[in-house]
Design a protein around this motif. Structure first.
Motif: not given
Length: 319
Positions: A272-274, A191-193, A147-149
């Motif tokens: 759905e896409a996630d 930042s939100g993954g 979960n890096e920038p």
């Protein structure tokens, strides 16, 4: 008187007879002379004819001799030319044979020297050739493992001079939608993954934790770019692709990997896409290098400044 007259007459008659006889005799003598003269003339004429014939034969003989001489000279010239050619050919053959023999002698000497060196050289003096191995590509960890920038975006002023490391993707080409040598930069996660995208609408981003192009493993190669029907995003015409279309990725060292589209998957943005990302970032199977292209499409949501759908283009490496 009468007697004298008779005598005289007799004498005159006798004289006439004698004169006639002499004339006759002369005539008889003149006939053979004329015959002889005619014969001599005929002989002379025949002699002239013979002489003319002899001269003609002599002239013919001279012409024949001249022709024979020319033929002989020509034959001699041809023979000399052939002899010269034979001499040159023999000389060339001797030269080639000599050269071949010299090469064999040199080769034999080199072979013997190498064999002698191999048998007599001390083992510790033999230096092994240095083998330089390329630095192995890092194993991708996948989107779920970090979960890096975002990776700082590379500024590209000249696409033709754009360079990357030898084992990384450099250009993307999709001829079916008129995309040629589109620069590929590295991107990370937000930042939100979520997977990041390039700031520029004209380049695409390769998620650096996904698979390197052409590699077999548990991850697919993932590339995204801006799209949508309203703007000028690089992937605006991606929905026009059909299965079988080719996608080419060129590496930093010039190698090219060609993929063939297998399916076009549309998912609503959000959950759905996630959820489909867990499929998109993995290969179709463990033995097939897989590529996934991602972009936005659908209807424009002004309030959210995004589109209603996400398009996933799946492709596999062609053999």
């Amino acid at each position: 008187m009468k007697k004298e007259t008779v005598k005289t007459t007799k004498k005159g008659a006798a004289g006439k007879v004698k004169s006639s006889a002499r004339v006759s005799a002369k005539a008889e003598v003149s006939v053979p002379k004329a015959q002889r003269a005619g014969k001599r003339a005929t002989q002379a004429k025949n002699a002239v004819k013979k002489t003319a014939k002899a001269a003609k034969k002599s002239a013919k003989a001279s012409v024949s001799t001249a022709k024979a001489t020319r033929g002989s000279t020509k034959a001699q010239a041809v023979s000399a030319k052939r002899q010269t050619r034979k001499g040159v050919t023999k000389s060339k053959r001797r030269w080639l044979i000599g050269l071949a023999a010299l090469i064999l002698v040199i080769a034999g000497g080199i072979t013997a020297a190498v064999c002698l060196w191999e048998h007599e050289a001390p083992a510790e003096e033999v230096v092994a050739e240095e083998v330089i191995e390329e630095e192995p590509e890092p194993e991708p960890v996948g989107p779920a493992d970090g979960n890096e920038p975002l990776v700082p975006e590379t500024e590209i002023s000249d696409w033709s001079a754009y360079t990357v490391a030898a084992n990384k993707p450099r250009y993307l080409t999709i001829a079916a939608v008129d995309l040629y040598n589109v620069p590929i930069i590295e991107v990370g996660l937000t930042s939100g993954g979520a997977m990041g995208a390039p700031d520029s609408s004209y380049i695409v981003g390769w998620y650096y934790r996904s698979a390197y192009p052409g590699r077999v493993g548990k991850w697919a190669t993932v590339i995204d770019g801006h799209g949508g029907p309203l703007g000028d995003g690089v992937f605006k015409w991606l929905p026009n692709l059909v299965p079988g279309n080719e996608i080419v990725i060129e590496m930093g060292d010039g190698r090219k990997f060609t993929y063939a589209v297998t399916e076009m998957v549309y998912k609503d943005k959000g959950a759905e896409a996630d959820a489909y990302m867990k499929v998109a970032d993995r290969p179709v199977d463990a033995e097939t290098p897989t590529l996934t292209l991602i972009t936005c499409t659908g209807e424009w949501i002004r309030a959210e400044q995004t589109y209603t759908q996400r398009l996933f283009v799946r492709a596999v490496l062609k053999e």
